[in-house]
Design an enzyme around this catalytic site. Sequence first.
Site, short mmCIF file in Angstrom:
data_model
loop_
_atom_site.label_atom_id
_atom_site.label_comp_id
_atom_site.label_asym_id
_atom_site.label_seq_id
_atom_site.Cartn_x
_atom_site.Cartn_y
_atom_site.Cartn_z
N HIS A 47 0.81 -1.22 0.00
CA HIS A 47 0.00 0.00 0.00
C HIS A 47 0.85 1.27 0.00
O HIS A 47 0.30 2.36 -0.17
CB HIS A 47 -1.02 -0.01 1.14
CG HIS A 47 -0.46 0.15 2.52
ND1 HIS A 47 -0.17 -0.92 3.33
CD2 HIS A 47 -0.17 1.25 3.24
CE1 HIS A 47 0.27 -0.48 4.51
NE2 HIS A 47 0.28 0.83 4.48
N ASP A 71 0.25 -7.66 1.38
CA ASP A 71 0.67 -6.26 1.51
C ASP A 71 2.20 -6.19 1.56
O ASP A 71 2.81 -5.94 2.59
CB ASP A 71 0.06 -5.67 2.78
CG ASP A 71 0.21 -4.16 2.86
OD1 ASP A 71 0.57 -3.54 1.84
OD2 ASP A 71 -0.05 -3.59 3.94
N GLY A 123 2.60 6.35 9.23
CA GLY A 123 3.94 6.71 8.82
C GLY A 123 4.96 5.61 9.04
O GLY A 123 6.06 5.66 8.51
N SER A 176 4.19 2.47 8.22
CA SER A 176 3.86 1.46 7.21
C SER A 176 5.08 1.07 6.39
O SER A 176 5.87 1.93 5.97
CB SER A 176 2.80 2.01 6.24
OG SER A 176 1.52 1.94 6.79
N GLY A 177 5.19 -0.23 6.12
CA GLY A 177 6.28 -0.72 5.29
C GLY A 177 7.56 -0.98 6.04
O GLY A 177 8.50 -1.58 5.49
#
Length: 278
Positions: free
Chosen positions: A80, A127, A221, A223-224
């Site tokens: 995402h 994801d 923030g 994420s990933g």
Amino acid sequence: MKVLIACLFLVAAAQATEWAKVRPVYKTRPGLRPVIPGKIIGGGVATLGQFPYQAGVTIDFGGFCGGSLISESVALTAAHCIDGAFIWEVVLGAQNINDNSEPTRQTFVSQNAQLHENYNPNTINNDIGIINLGGVASGAGISPVRLPSRSQVGTTFTGDRVRVSGWGRFSDSNPSISPELKFVDVTVLANADCASYYGNIINDSKICVDTNGGTEGTCNGDSGGPLVVTESDGEVTEIGIVSFGSSAGCESGAPAAFTRVTEYLDWLEANAGVTIRP
């Protein structure tokens, strides 16, 4: 401006939200104002070089995600953080994301990223994605994180103490990411316990952690970014990618959910050009 994407579950009444596209508003370019001081929820401030694999990813000059270096030329992040975007600025070797003068800092601008072909934003399945840097990241304070071995496929890590790092927000009320890299230690939950909150959106491709009543964990923030475990040889291995949390908020006490890296070893070997250990 943050973007919160709420998902309706097939079974559970609870909601999850992907933690992406929080505006970084930091000074990598003229005209952007500095961030309001913030942090990952709980935990401590990282020292320069403590997380040599940590990446900061700016999306289309606006959104912000975390990531991790998995080879000298490829960064791992969440799907995402890639979906619908066109350009990514990947910063490595940083502690203060505002400080372009840090001696270990390297920046790559890429238009070459790939998300998992079966990524589903409604169920937040698969994801996972990669960003090809277009160059070689190396030098002091920068090195790839170790990926799980094939022998670890099927390992749940339930009950293990693990560590997550990032520049995400420190509270639900804070509007922007942190200038300083933060980290926090959390405990892996059994998937069944995580599913008691999120329902059947939780499957074998996800891994969850307890947030200690909402006082420790990830937020918008992050994420990933990488979730790592320290193994018996003293090396850290990335077992999760920050994926989503409750739409009730980062401080709601709900579990935080990650993409389980052991489920994607074949995909990573085929698409990122990495060699997976036996």
